[in-house]
Scaffold this motif. Structure first.
Motif, PDB file in Angstrom:
ATOM      1  N   MET A  91      46.426  44.516  55.164  1.00 38.68           N
ATOM      2  CA  MET A  91      45.888  43.215  55.639  1.00 38.68           C
ATOM      3  C   MET A  91      45.809  42.269  54.445  1.00 38.68           C
ATOM      4  SD  MET A  91      42.236  42.639  57.512  1.00 38.68           S
ATOM      5  CE  MET A  91      41.802  41.054  58.236  1.00 38.68           C
ATOM      6  N   ARG A  92      46.326  41.071  54.591  1.00 38.46           N
ATOM      7  CA  ARG A  92      46.406  40.185  53.435  1.00 38.46           C
ATOM      8  C   ARG A  92      45.010  40.003  52.852  1.00 38.46           C
ATOM      9  NH1 ARG A  92      47.157  34.947  52.591  1.00 38.46           N
ATOM     10  NH2 ARG A  92      46.535  34.408  54.707  1.00 38.46           N
ATOM     11  N   GLY A  93      44.855  39.991  51.555  1.00 42.49           N
ATOM     12  CA  GLY A  93      43.594  39.741  50.882  1.00 42.49           C
ATOM     13  C   GLY A  93      42.788  41.005  50.714  1.00 42.49           C
ATOM     14  N   CYS A  94      43.141  42.062  51.417  1.00 47.29           N
ATOM     15  CA  CYS A  94      42.377  43.308  51.245  1.00 47.29           C
ATOM     16  C   CYS A  94      43.080  44.136  50.195  1.00 47.29           C
ATOM     17  CB  CYS A  94      42.318  44.095  52.556  1.00 47.29           C
ATOM     18  SG  CYS A  94      41.255  43.300  53.754  1.00 47.29           S
ATOM     19  N   SER A  95      42.341  44.457  49.154  1.00 48.73           N
ATOM     20  CA  SER A  95      43.001  45.270  48.101  1.00 48.73           C
ATOM     21  C   SER A  95      42.038  46.370  47.709  1.00 48.73           C
ATOM     22  CB  SER A  95      43.252  44.374  46.881  1.00 48.73           C
ATOM     23  OG  SER A  95      41.948  43.959  46.418  1.00 48.73           O
ATOM     24  N   GLY A  96      42.565  47.323  47.076  1.00 48.23           N
ATOM     25  CA  GLY A  96      41.695  48.340  46.492  1.00 48.23           C
ATOM     26  C   GLY A  96      41.433  49.455  47.472  1.00 48.23           C
ATOM     27  N   PRO A  97      41.252  50.605  46.970  1.00 50.25           N
ATOM     28  CA  PRO A  97      40.990  51.759  47.819  1.00 50.25           C
ATOM     29  C   PRO A  97      39.575  51.715  48.409  1.00 50.25           C
ATOM     30  CG  PRO A  97      40.816  52.360  45.514  1.00 50.25           C
ATOM     31  CD  PRO A  97      41.273  50.947  45.544  1.00 50.25           C
ATOM     32  N   TYR A  98      39.316  52.667  49.329  1.00 58.98           N
ATOM     33  CA  TYR A  98      38.035  52.749  50.064  1.00 58.98           C
ATOM     34  C   TYR A  98      36.867  52.790  49.088  1.00 58.98           C
ATOM     35  CZ  TYR A  98      34.245  55.146  52.530  1.00 58.98           C
ATOM     36  OH  TYR A  98      33.037  55.504  53.020  1.00 58.98           O
ATOM     37  N   GLN A  99      36.928  53.659  48.096  1.00 62.36           N
ATOM     38  CA  GLN A  99      35.783  53.864  47.188  1.00 62.36           C
ATOM     39  C   GLN A  99      35.455  52.588  46.427  1.00 62.36           C
ATOM     40  OE1 GLN A  99      33.860  56.447  47.426  1.00 62.36           O
ATOM     41  NE2 GLN A  99      32.515  55.194  46.091  1.00 62.36           N
ATOM     42  N   GLN A 100      36.516  51.881  46.030  1.00 65.19           N
ATOM     43  CA  GLN A 100      36.256  50.648  45.268  1.00 65.19           C
ATOM     44  C   GLN A 100      35.605  49.604  46.170  1.00 65.19           C
ATOM     45  OE1 GLN A 100      39.740  49.133  43.223  1.00 65.19           O
ATOM     46  NE2 GLN A 100      38.927  47.017  43.387  1.00 65.19           N
ATOM     47  N   LEU A 101      36.119  49.546  47.409  1.00 60.03           N
ATOM     48  CA  LEU A 101      35.584  48.571  48.370  1.00 60.03           C
ATOM     49  C   LEU A 101      34.128  48.912  48.693  1.00 60.03           C
ATOM     50  CD1 LEU A 101      36.497  46.128  49.969  1.00 60.03           C
ATOM     51  CD2 LEU A 101      37.341  47.644  51.755  1.00 60.03           C
ATOM     52  N   LEU A 102      33.888  50.201  48.854  1.00 61.45           N
ATOM     53  CA  LEU A 102      32.519  50.617  49.204  1.00 61.45           C
ATOM     54  C   LEU A 102      31.556  50.275  48.061  1.00 61.45           C
ATOM     55  CD1 LEU A 102      30.523  52.036  51.083  1.00 61.45           C
ATOM     56  CD2 LEU A 102      31.190  54.216  50.031  1.00 61.45           C
ATOM     57  N   SER A 103      31.949  50.564  46.833  1.00 61.51           N
ATOM     58  CA  SER A 103      31.009  50.294  45.736  1.00 61.51           C
ATOM     59  C   SER A 103      30.820  48.782  45.562  1.00 61.51           C
ATOM     60  CB  SER A 103      31.483  50.941  44.439  1.00 61.51           C
ATOM     61  OG  SER A 103      32.794  50.546  44.178  1.00 61.51           O
ATOM     62  N   GLN A 104      31.872  48.040  45.891  1.00 59.05           N
ATOM     63  CA  GLN A 104      31.719  46.572  45.819  1.00 59.05           C
ATOM     64  C   GLN A 104      30.706  46.103  46.866  1.00 59.05           C
ATOM     65  OE1 GLN A 104      35.509  44.664  45.477  1.00 59.05           O
ATOM     66  NE2 GLN A 104      34.634  42.589  45.651  1.00 59.05           N
ATOM     67  N   LEU A 105      30.834  46.677  48.096  1.00 58.49           N
ATOM     68  CA  LEU A 105      29.887  46.300  49.159  1.00 58.49           C
ATOM     69  C   LEU A 105      28.468  46.712  48.780  1.00 58.49           C
ATOM     70  CD1 LEU A 105      32.082  47.124  52.271  1.00 58.49           C
ATOM     71  CD2 LEU A 105      30.932  44.936  51.838  1.00 58.49           C
ATOM     72  N   GLN A 106      28.355  47.862  48.151  1.00 58.66           N
ATOM     73  CA  GLN A 106      27.016  48.319  47.730  1.00 58.66           C
ATOM     74  C   GLN A 106      26.422  47.343  46.713  1.00 58.66           C
ATOM     75  OE1 GLN A 106      28.074  52.236  46.396  1.00 58.66           O
ATOM     76  NE2 GLN A 106      27.808  53.173  48.439  1.00 58.66           N
ATOM     77  N   ARG A 107      27.270  46.926  45.770  1.00 54.58           N
ATOM     78  CA  ARG A 107      26.768  45.980  44.741  1.00 54.58           C
ATOM     79  C   ARG A 107      26.344  44.658  45.389  1.00 54.58           C
ATOM     80  NH1 ARG A 107      30.832  47.697  41.695  1.00 54.58           N
ATOM     81  NH2 ARG A 107      32.112  45.847  42.184  1.00 54.58           N
ATOM     82  N   GLN A 108      27.186  44.210  46.314  1.00 55.80           N
ATOM     83  CA  GLN A 108      26.875  42.917  46.969  1.00 55.80           C
ATOM     84  C   GLN A 108      25.574  43.016  47.742  1.00 55.80           C
ATOM     85  OE1 GLN A 108      30.761  42.660  48.940  1.00 55.80           O
ATOM     86  NE2 GLN A 108      31.039  40.607  48.022  1.00 55.80           N
ATOM     87  N   ALA A 109      25.382  44.155  48.401  1.00 59.41           N
ATOM     88  CA  ALA A 109      24.151  44.335  49.191  1.00 59.41           C
ATOM     89  C   ALA A 109      22.945  44.338  48.259  1.00 59.41           C
ATOM     90  CB  ALA A 109      24.226  45.629  49.990  1.00 59.41           C
ATOM     91  N   ASN A 110      23.088  45.008  47.123  1.00 58.34           N
ATOM     92  CA  ASN A 110      21.971  45.045  46.164  1.00 58.34           C
ATOM     93  C   ASN A 110      21.643  43.633  45.676  1.00 58.34           C
ATOM     94  OD1 ASN A 110      21.972  47.768  46.467  1.00 58.34           O
ATOM     95  ND2 ASN A 110      23.184  48.184  44.618  1.00 58.34           N
ATOM     96  N   LEU A 111      22.717  42.894  45.422  1.00 62.05           N
ATOM     97  CA  LEU A 111      22.529  41.514  44.922  1.00 62.05           C
ATOM     98  C   LEU A 111      21.738  40.694  45.930  1.00 62.05           C
ATOM     99  CD1 LEU A 111      25.764  39.863  43.407  1.00 62.05           C
ATOM    100  CD2 LEU A 111      23.379  39.310  42.895  1.00 62.05           C
ATOM    101  N   THR A 112      22.142  40.798  47.177  1.00 64.91           N
ATOM    102  CA  THR A 112      21.537  39.905  48.180  1.00 64.91           C
ATOM    103  C   THR A 112      20.197  40.444  48.651  1.00 64.91           C
ATOM    104  OG1 THR A 112      23.000  41.066  49.699  1.00 64.91           O
ATOM    105  CG2 THR A 112      23.636  38.833  49.075  1.00 64.91           C
ATOM    106  N   GLU A 113      19.924  41.701  48.349  1.00 64.33           N
ATOM    107  CA  GLU A 113      18.583  42.235  48.700  1.00 64.33           C
ATOM    108  C   GLU A 113      17.523  41.606  47.807  1.00 64.33           C
ATOM    109  OE1 GLU A 113      18.229  46.341  47.691  1.00 64.33           O
ATOM    110  OE2 GLU A 113      16.237  46.571  48.616  1.00 64.33           O
ATOM    111  N   ASP A 114      17.905  41.235  46.627  1.00 67.09           N
ATOM    112  CA  ASP A 114      16.949  40.759  45.618  1.00 67.09           C
ATOM    113  C   ASP A 114      16.361  39.408  46.033  1.00 67.09           C
ATOM    114  OD1 ASP A 114      15.592  39.888  43.447  1.00 67.09           O
ATOM    115  OD2 ASP A 114      17.278  39.935  42.051  1.00 67.09           O
ATOM    116  N   THR A 115      15.053  39.377  46.260  1.00 69.65           N
ATOM    117  CA  THR A 115      14.431  38.134  46.771  1.00 69.65           C
ATOM    118  C   THR A 115      14.476  37.012  45.739  1.00 69.65           C
ATOM    119  OG1 THR A 115      12.278  38.890  46.000  1.00 69.65           O
ATOM    120  CG2 THR A 115      12.837  39.365  48.318  1.00 69.65           C
ATOM    121  N   SER A 116      14.684  37.357  44.474  1.00 67.70           N
ATOM    122  CA  SER A 116      14.732  36.258  43.490  1.00 67.70           C
ATOM    123  C   SER A 116      16.025  35.466  43.621  1.00 67.70           C
ATOM    124  CB  SER A 116      14.616  36.814  42.073  1.00 67.70           C
ATOM    125  OG  SER A 116      15.781  37.565  41.788  1.00 67.70           O
ATOM    126  N   SER A 117      16.953  36.016  44.444  1.00 69.41           N
ATOM    127  CA  SER A 117      18.225  35.281  44.592  1.00 69.41           C
ATOM    128  C   SER A 117      18.067  34.087  45.533  1.00 69.41           C
ATOM    129  CB  SER A 117      19.319  36.213  45.133  1.00 69.41           C
ATOM    130  OG  SER A 117      19.004  36.601  46.479  1.00 69.41           O
TER     131      SER A 117
END
Lengths: 183, 490
Positions: free
Chosen positions: A1-27
Motif C-alpha cells: 500500500m503506497r506510503g506504508c513501509s517497514g515491517p510489522y515490528q517497526q510499525l508496531l513500535s512506532q505506534l507504541q511510541r506515538q501512543a505514549n507521546l499522546t498519552e502525556d497530558t503535558s502535550s
C-alpha cells in the motif's frame, strides 16, 4: 500500500511510541488548562473524563486486532473533529500551538493504523465494529456558556489522553508477529 | 375645642378643580348625625349630608367662610372654618404601574405607567420618584427621581433601570409616587402615596446557575456576579482569588468585584463552589477600540487601494469579541469589512478597496467596533497622489548602438492617467555612480521602455531602475540589477 513501509515490528513500535507521546497530558491538556486559566484545585477537580466518551481499556483489550484498529481509527477521527471545535472556541489559534501539533500527531497515528490494518489483512480476523456510544464530541460554545465550554474541553482532553494511554497499553500487549494473537 | 365642635377639618385636591374636604365627627356624635354645610358668598351652596366629607368645586382665591352645622338627636352645633386655597393640599392620585418587565440578558428593568395627565388641567412639571427594592426582605437599592410634564392628556411613561446585580438572582420590587410642582397653586404640595409595588423574579429555564454569562465589561469597572443555588455555596473565586459571599434569598449568593482587571484571551473565570458542585461563568474585561492610528491609503497600481492602520492599544478582547473594522467611502457609499486572519502571529491591519472608475478623490472612514465601544478615523485622499508602485520587474537591457541602450521593464498597474518618474542607476567599475531621472507617460499595459545614451563603448555597466508617480509619494523598490557590456565602437 503506497506510503506504508517497514515491517510489522517497526510499525508496531512506532505506534507504541506515538501512543505514549499522546498519552502525556503535558502535550495538550496541561497547556489547555493553563490557557483557559483552569489551574485551580476546584477546576482541576471537575476536569474529569465523561464516562463513556471514550472506549475503556478493558473494552479495547477485548477486541480483535482489526476491530481494535478500526475502533482507534474511528475514535481518533472524532477526536480530530473535537479538536477543531476546541480551536474555534480558543479565539486565537496561535494561543495554543500544541493543539495543532496534536492534530498532526493524530493524523500520523491514523496513517500508521491504516498501514497496520493493511499489514494484518493477511490475518483471518474480521472487523467487528465496537458498539460505541455517542463517542467523544464537543458542543460548540454557542450551545453552552464559555465557562461550560471550557470545562467540556478539559474533560474531552482528559478522556483523549486516557484513551491514548489505553491504546498504548494494548499495543504493548501485541505479539512480535502479526499472526500471533495476544490472548 | 368647644363641645360638639368638628375636628381636623382639612381640604385636599388632586386636580385643583375640586376640593375634597373632610372632618372628624364631634366627640360623642354617633350614627345618624347629619351635617349641613354652607359656604358663605356662594349662592344656594348648602348641602345636607350624613358623611364627614364633601367634594367642592375649587373656590376662588381668598378667604371663604364655611359653616358646618351638625344635627344629632335634635341637638345641633355650629362650626365655622375659614377656607383658603393656602390651606388646601395638592396631593396627586396614587400612580398605577401598568407593567414591569425585565430583560435578564442586560439586567434591565422596564417600567411603564400612565401619568394621568388628563386629570390635571394645567401643563405642569411632575416629579416621579421610583424605588427599587431587592430580595424578599425588600431592601431599598435604588431611589431615583424622574421629571416629566403633564400635558393635559394621559401619556404612557416608560423608564428603565439597569441593575448592578443580575436580575436572575433576587426578586426585585418597584414602586412609584409623584409630586406635581404646579407653581400657581398657593396651597401645600405633597407627594402622592406610593403605588402598590410590582415585582420581577427569574424562572429558571436552563442549567445556567451563574450570572451574568460571558459578559464583556470595561477594565476597571465594578461588577456583581451571582449564583442561583439550592445548595449552600461555600466559596466563590474570580480567577484564583477568593471573594466574600453576599447572601441573597434561599441559597443564592452574590459577589461584588471592584475595579476589575483586564482578562487574558480566554477570559476570567468566576466559580462558585458548593459541597458537591461547582458552577461558573467567564467575564471578559477589556477596552473599547482605540481610534485607528496612522491610517494610510495608497495604491500600487491605480486599480486597488490599500488602506492600512495601527489598531492602537490592545483591547484584551479576541475571537467573537474582537474589534471589527469597516472601511467606508462616503462619495461612493461603498464599504469593505476587515477579515481577521487569525493564523497570523502579528496581525497586519489592512483592507483592499477596488478603485472606482472616474473617481480619484476618496473620503475614507475606518470604523472600529467591539462590544465595549466604537471609534473611527478618516482620511481624504487623491489617490493619484498616493501611488507607491510595485517593484519594476522583467528588467532588460538592449543595445541601440555602442553608446546607447534601451531599458525595458514591467510595472504592474494602470497608470494611463498619470506620468511616472523613474530613476535609473548606472554603475561602472572605477567610476562614480550615475543617476538619471526620466519622466514617462503612464500606460495601461504596464510595459515601459526608455533609451539611455552617452555611454562608453565596450564597457560593462550595471543598471537598475525604480519608479514613482510624478506627483511623488513613494519610490518603488529598486528592480534587479542588470549587467551589460556595450558594443564596440565601429
Amino acid at each position: 500500500m503506497r506510503g506504508c513501509s517497514g515491517p510489522y515490528q517497526q510499525l508496531l513500535s512506532q505506534l507504541q511510541r506515538q501512543a505514549n507521546l499522546t498519552e502525556d497530558t503535558s502535550s495538550l491538556l496541561e497547556p489547555y488548562i493553563q490557557h483557559q486559566d483552569l489551574n485551580t484545585p476546584i477546576l482541576r477537580g471537575s476536569c474529569t473524563e465523561h464516562p463513556g466518551a471514550f472506549p475503556s481499556k478493558d473494552a479495547l483489550r477485548g477486541l480483535s486486532k482489526q476491530s481494535f484498529l478500526w475502533t482507534v481509527n474511528t475514535t481518533l477521527g472524532r477526536v480530530l473533529k473535537g479538536l477543531v471545535t476546541l480551536q474555534k472556541q480558543l479565539l486565537k489559534p496561535q494561543d495554543l500551538e500544541e493543539l495543532e501539533t496534536a492534530k498532526r500527531n493524530i493524523q500520523g497515528i491514523r496513517n500508521n493504523i491504516h498501514c497496520m490494518s493493511w499489514l494484518l489483512n493477511g490475518s483471518s480476523e474480521t472487523v467487528e465494529p465496537m458498539p460505541t456510544g455517542p463517542g467523544p464530541w464537543l458542543p460548540l460554545t454557542s450551545a453552552l456558556g464559555v465557562f461550560q465550554a471550557k470545562l467540556e474541553g478539559c474533560r474531552f482532553l482528559r478522556g483523549y489522553h486516557r484513551f491514548m494511554g489505553s491504546v498504548g497499553w494494548v499495543f504493548r500487549e501485541w505479539g512480535e508477529s502479526p499472526s500471533r494473537s495476544r490472548r | 375645642q368647644k363641645k360638639g365642635a368638628l375636628r381636623d377639618f382639612k381640604c385636599v385636591t388632586n386636580n385643583l378643580q375640586e376640593w375634597d374636604c373632610s372632618w372628624k365627627a364631634p366627640l360623642g356624635a354617633g350614627h345618624g348625625t347629619v351635617y349641613e354645610v354652607c359656604i358663605e358668598d356662594r349662592p344656594r351652596s348648602c348641602y345636607r349630608l350624613e358623611k364627614t366629607n364633601i367634594r367642592l368645586s375649587a373656590l376662588s382665591p381668598g378667604d371663604h367662610e364655611i359653616k358646618i352645622n351638625s344635627l344629632h338627636d335634635l341637638q345641633s352645633s355650629m362650626s365655622k372654618f375659614i377656607l383658603n386655597e393656602k390651606n388646601v393640599s395638592l396631593v396627586p392620585d396614587t400612580p398605577e404601574i401598568l407593567s414591569l418587565s425585565a430583560d435578564f440578558s442586560t439586567s434591565t428593568l422596564h417600567l411603564m405607567w400612565n401619568d394621568k395627565g388628563s386629570v390635571f388641567p394645567h401643563h405642569s412639571n411632575v416629579i416621579w420618584e421610583i424605588k427599587i427594592l431587592r430580595k424578599q426582605s425588600m431592601e431599598l437599592v435604588k431611589l431615583v427621581t424622574y421629571n416629566t410634564t403633564l400635558s393635559g392628556k394621559d401619556v404612557i411613561r416608560h423608564w428603565s433601570w439597569t441593575s448592578d446585580m443580575p436580575l436572575e438572582c433576587a426578586t426585585h420590587h418597584v414602586g412609584i409616587r409623584c409630586y406635581i410642582d404646579y407653581p400657581l397653586f398657593s396651597g401645600r404640595k405633597e407627594w402622592s402615596d406610593w403605588s402598590p409595588v410590582k415585582n420581577i423574579s427569574w424562572i429558571p429555564d436552563s442549567q445556567t446557575k451563574v450570572f451574568p454569562q460571558d459578559k464583556v465589561v470595561l477594565v476597571g469597572s465594578d461588577i456583581t456576579f451571582c449564583c442561583v443555588s439550592q445548595e449552600k455555596v461555600l466559596l466563590a473565586q474570580i480567577g484564583h482569588k477568593n471573594c466574600p459571599l453576599i447572601r441573597l434569598d434561599g441559597g443564592n449568593v452574590a459577589i461584588e468585584i471592584h475595579n476589575i482587571s483586564a482578562s487574558a484571551n480566554s477570559g476570567t473565570n468566576v466559580v462558585f463552589t458548593t459541597e458537591d458542585n461547582m458552577f461558573g461563568t467567564v467575564v471578559f474585561a477589556g477596552y473599547p477600540p482605540d481610534s485607528p492610528q496612522k491610517l494610510n491609503c495608497e495604491t500600487h497600481d491605480l486599480k486597488e487601494i490599500i488602506c492600512s492602520w495601527n489598531p492602537g492599544r490592545p483591547t484584551a478582547l479576541v475571537g467573537p469579541r474582537n474589534t471589527s473594522y469597516t472601511l467606508f467611502e462616503s462619495f461612493s457609499g461603498k464599504y469593505v469589512k476587515f477579515k481577521r486572519v487569525e493564523a497570523l502571529t502579528n496581525e497586519n491591519y489592512q483592507l483592499l478597496f477596488q478603485m472606482l472608475p472616474n473617481q480619484e478623490i476618496y473620503n475614507f472612514t475606518l470604523n472600529a467596533r467591539n462590544p465595549l465601544g466604537r471609534s473611527a478615523s478618516s482620511i481624504l485622499v487623491n489617490i493619484t497622489e498616493r501611488v507607491s508602485p510595485h517593484t519594476p520587474t522583467s528588467f532588460k537591457v538592449k543595445d541601440i548602438n555602442s553608446t546607447a541602450v534601451t531599458l525595458f521593464w514591467h510595472l504592474p498597474g494602470n497608470f494611463a492617467k498619470i506620468n511616472l518618474l523613474c530613476e535609473i542607476e548606472i554603475n561602472k567599475a572605477n567610476s562614480a555612480q550615475d543617476l538619471r531621472n526620466v519622466t514617462i507617460k503612464g500606460v495601461e499595459n504596464s510595459s515601459y521602455l526608455v533609451a539611455v545614451d552617452k555611454l562608453n563603448p565596450y564597457t560593462i555597466y550595471t543598471f537598475r531602475i525604480r519608479c514613482s508617480a510624478e506627483t511623488f509619494w513613494k519610490w518603488s523598490k529598486w528592480s534587479n540589477e542588470k549587467k551589460h557590456l556595450t558594443t564596440e565602437a565601429i
